[in-house]
Design an enzyme around this catalytic site. Structure first.
Site, PDB file in Angstrom:
ATOM      1  N   HIS A   7      13.300  41.873-121.447  1.00 49.72           N
ATOM      2  CA  HIS A   7      13.196  41.559-120.027  1.00 49.72           C
ATOM      3  C   HIS A   7      14.577  41.139-119.532  1.00 49.72           C
ATOM      4  O   HIS A   7      15.384  40.586-120.300  1.00 49.72           O
ATOM      5  CB  HIS A   7      12.225  40.407-119.799  1.00 49.72           C
ATOM      6  CG  HIS A   7      10.788  40.756-119.984  1.00 49.72           C
ATOM      7  ND1 HIS A   7       9.787  40.163-119.255  1.00 49.72           N
ATOM      8  CD2 HIS A   7      10.173  41.631-120.818  1.00 49.72           C
ATOM      9  CE1 HIS A   7       8.614  40.649-119.625  1.00 49.72           C
ATOM     10  NE2 HIS A   7       8.829  41.544-120.581  1.00 49.72           N
ATOM     11  N   GLU A  56      15.514  38.644-117.746  1.00 51.94           N
ATOM     12  CA  GLU A  56      15.783  37.214-117.886  1.00 51.94           C
ATOM     13  C   GLU A  56      16.203  36.850-119.309  1.00 51.94           C
ATOM     14  O   GLU A  56      17.151  36.076-119.510  1.00 51.94           O
ATOM     15  CB  GLU A  56      14.544  36.386-117.508  1.00 51.94           C
ATOM     16  CG  GLU A  56      14.056  36.606-116.095  1.00 51.94           C
ATOM     17  CD  GLU A  56      12.932  37.623-115.981  1.00 51.94           C
ATOM     18  OE1 GLU A  56      12.030  37.395-115.158  1.00 51.94           O
ATOM     19  OE2 GLU A  56      12.957  38.645-116.694  1.00 51.94           O
ATOM     20  N   CYS A  58       7.722  36.033-115.832  1.00 50.06           N
ATOM     21  CA  CYS A  58       6.449  35.997-116.553  1.00 50.06           C
ATOM     22  C   CYS A  58       6.435  34.750-117.455  1.00 50.06           C
ATOM     23  O   CYS A  58       7.452  34.057-117.574  1.00 50.06           O
ATOM     24  CB  CYS A  58       6.300  37.263-117.389  1.00 50.06           C
ATOM     25  SG  CYS A  58       7.425  37.345-118.806  1.00 50.06           S
ATOM     26  N   CYS A  61       9.322  34.690-120.091  1.00 45.98           N
ATOM     27  CA  CYS A  61      10.643  34.430-119.510  1.00 45.98           C
ATOM     28  C   CYS A  61      10.736  33.012-118.951  1.00 45.98           C
ATOM     29  O   CYS A  61      11.766  32.353-119.089  1.00 45.98           O
ATOM     30  CB  CYS A  61      10.955  35.463-118.442  1.00 45.98           C
ATOM     31  SG  CYS A  61      11.165  37.123-119.132  1.00 45.98           S
TER      32      CYS A  61
END
Length: 150
Positions: free
Chosen positions: A56, A58, A86, A89
């Protein structure tokens, strides 16, 4: 103190990262980490290309920032991300001690900073959360991407 104008400026850089993801047929999410007005890390989603659920934007930005600063605590840092983080993260953000998170579009499926759940209720560390910066632009990028996929 960071102004709303600065938030928009740095969110535009996160949007540029998201566009890079989209160019590679990845979900267009981008992240930028800033400290003292300087960008110290930026990243975008590469889960499909990297074949890794951890890739991801992040997580990748946190990894790059930790390497640049030489430690795991990102004290004094702000993360700009085009989509509300999410739970995975958000947990990484909290554990890395990112002091402020600015996101664009809320995530109505997995948003962990207030939309679906709120991990800032966790007592370990509570980053400041600012949502909705350039929300329409961020949301449209995601919506357009998924319309093309269907």
């Amino acid at each position: 103190m960071i102004s709303y104008t600065d938030d928009e400026k740095f969110m535009r850089l996160a949007i540029d990262e998201a566009k890079r993801a989209e160019d590679e047929d990845e979900v267009p999410v981008g992240a930028v980490i800033v400290r003292g007005g300087e960008v110290i890390a930026s990243a975008y989603n590469t889960r499909e290309y990297g074949k890794n659920a951890l890739y991801h934007a992040e997580i990748k930005a946190i990894d790059a920032a930790c390497k640049k600063l030489g430690g795991w605590r990102l004290v004094g840092c702000t993360m700009y991300v085009t989509l509300e983080p999410c739970p995975m993260c958000a947990g990484a953000i909290i554990n890395a001690r990112v002091e402020r998170v600015v996101f664009g579009a809320p995530d109505h499926k997995a948003g962990a900073f207030g939309t679906m759940i709120n991990l800032t209720d966790y007592p370990l560390f509570k980053p400041e959360i600012v949502g909705g910066v350039l929300k329409d632009e961020c949301a449209e990028m995601l919506s357009s991407f998924f319309k093309k996929k269907r």
